[in-house]
Scaffold this motif. Sequence first.
Motif, PDB file in Angstrom:
ATOM      1  N   UNK A 130      13.005 -10.126   7.014  1.00 21.02           N
ATOM      2  CA  UNK A 130      13.343 -10.066   8.443  1.00 21.02           C
ATOM      3  C   UNK A 130      14.043  -8.753   8.808  1.00 21.02           C
ATOM      4  N   UNK A 131      14.858  -8.229   7.889  1.00 15.30           N
ATOM      5  CA  UNK A 131      15.582  -6.977   8.141  1.00 15.30           C
ATOM      6  C   UNK A 131      14.733  -5.732   7.860  1.00 15.30           C
ATOM      7  N   UNK A 132      13.517  -5.922   7.389  1.00 19.59           N
ATOM      8  CA  UNK A 132      12.642  -4.792   7.113  1.00 19.59           C
ATOM      9  C   UNK A 132      12.835  -4.164   5.746  1.00 19.59           C
ATOM     10  N   UNK A 133      13.590  -4.806   4.868  1.00 22.27           N
ATOM     11  CA  UNK A 133      13.796  -4.265   3.516  1.00 22.27           C
ATOM     12  C   UNK A 133      12.610  -4.566   2.610  1.00 22.27           C
ATOM     13  N   UNK A 134      11.804  -5.560   2.986  1.00 19.97           N
ATOM     14  CA  UNK A 134      10.598  -5.926   2.240  1.00 19.97           C
ATOM     15  C   UNK A 134       9.432  -5.988   3.209  1.00 19.97           C
ATOM     16  N   UNK A 135       8.264  -5.785   2.663  1.00 21.71           N
ATOM     17  CA  UNK A 135       7.061  -5.848   3.475  1.00 21.71           C
ATOM     18  C   UNK A 135       6.042  -6.726   2.743  1.00 21.71           C
ATOM     19  N   UNK A 136       5.355  -7.586   3.497  1.00 25.17           N
ATOM     20  CA  UNK A 136       4.338  -8.433   2.889  1.00 25.17           C
ATOM     21  C   UNK A 136       3.005  -7.693   2.926  1.00 25.17           C
ATOM     22  N   UNK A 137       2.333  -7.682   1.799  1.00 27.24           N
ATOM     23  CA  UNK A 137       1.029  -7.028   1.727  1.00 27.24           C
ATOM     24  C   UNK A 137      -0.010  -7.877   2.431  1.00 27.24           C
ATOM     25  N   UNK A 138      -1.208  -7.362   2.513  1.00 27.77           N
ATOM     26  CA  UNK A 138      -2.282  -8.105   3.171  1.00 27.77           C
ATOM     27  C   UNK A 138      -2.562  -9.422   2.448  1.00 27.77           C
ATOM     28  N   UNK A 139      -2.366  -9.438   1.144  1.00 26.62           N
ATOM     29  CA  UNK A 139      -2.501 -10.684   0.408  1.00 26.62           C
ATOM     30  C   UNK A 139      -1.236 -11.505   0.656  1.00 26.62           C
ATOM     31  N   UNK A 140      -1.398 -12.699   1.174  1.00 23.89           N
ATOM     32  CA  UNK A 140      -0.244 -13.529   1.504  1.00 23.89           C
ATOM     33  C   UNK A 140       0.544 -13.851   0.245  1.00 23.89           C
ATOM     34  N   UNK A 141       1.864 -13.705   0.345  1.00 24.57           N
ATOM     35  CA  UNK A 141       2.764 -14.047  -0.770  1.00 24.57           C
ATOM     36  C   UNK A 141       3.028 -12.898  -1.703  1.00 24.57           C
ATOM     37  N   UNK A 142       2.501 -11.720  -1.417  1.00 23.26           N
ATOM     38  CA  UNK A 142       2.763 -10.551  -2.250  1.00 23.26           C
ATOM     39  C   UNK A 142       3.579  -9.558  -1.425  1.00 23.26           C
ATOM     40  N   UNK A 143       4.740  -9.186  -1.979  1.00 20.84           N
ATOM     41  CA  UNK A 143       5.693  -8.361  -1.254  1.00 20.84           C
ATOM     42  C   UNK A 143       5.923  -7.032  -1.960  1.00 20.84           C
ATOM     43  N   UNK A 144       6.364  -6.047  -1.195  1.00 19.56           N
ATOM     44  CA  UNK A 144       6.764  -4.750  -1.746  1.00 19.56           C
ATOM     45  C   UNK A 144       8.058  -4.340  -1.063  1.00 19.56           C
ATOM     46  N   UNK A 145       8.936  -3.644  -1.806  1.00 22.56           N
ATOM     47  CA  UNK A 145      10.150  -3.118  -1.171  1.00 22.56           C
ATOM     48  C   UNK A 145       9.784  -1.970  -0.241  1.00 22.56           C
ATOM     49  N   UNK A 146      10.608  -1.774   0.789  1.00 26.02           N
ATOM     50  CA  UNK A 146      10.353  -0.679   1.736  1.00 26.02           C
ATOM     51  C   UNK A 146      11.248   0.486   1.363  1.00 26.02           C
TER      52      UNK A 146
END
Length: 146
Positions: A130-146
Amino acid sequence: MASSAVIGSGLIIHETSDGFNRMGCCLDGIMVAEKEDEEKAEEAVAGAPPPPARRTDESTSSSSITVDPTTLGEKEEAQLKEAIKKTMLDEKGQDKGYFTIGEVTSLLTMLPHTNWTESKVDRVIQEWYDKGRLMERQEIGKYTPV
């Protein structure tokens, strides 16, 4: 007609057909004391300490719900960042470019002497998202740090 009510831990009020209440304390199924006077029964109930709070492991009970604080100390934040780094690596140590919440949860909840729970990891990941520190990739449930 006779009726009974259990109050607290082992305190029993039993109304008899003659209109009197009998109060007894039952320990391991053995009646310890009995009073026949209705006023004495009411006084004893009014003066009795409240029953201790019971803890239960049932997830449907509101008394068993505990909320982990989501504000992280420096140590917990470092643990989360390290867990994210580790879970972004594949078996060969190559960066796969994402992590899943399940992978991070497994790693953090296995750490000894920490307060990580599944619900706490979920809430912190959601807060960071929610704070923008992580981003969800196009594949649902896969995240990356920003």
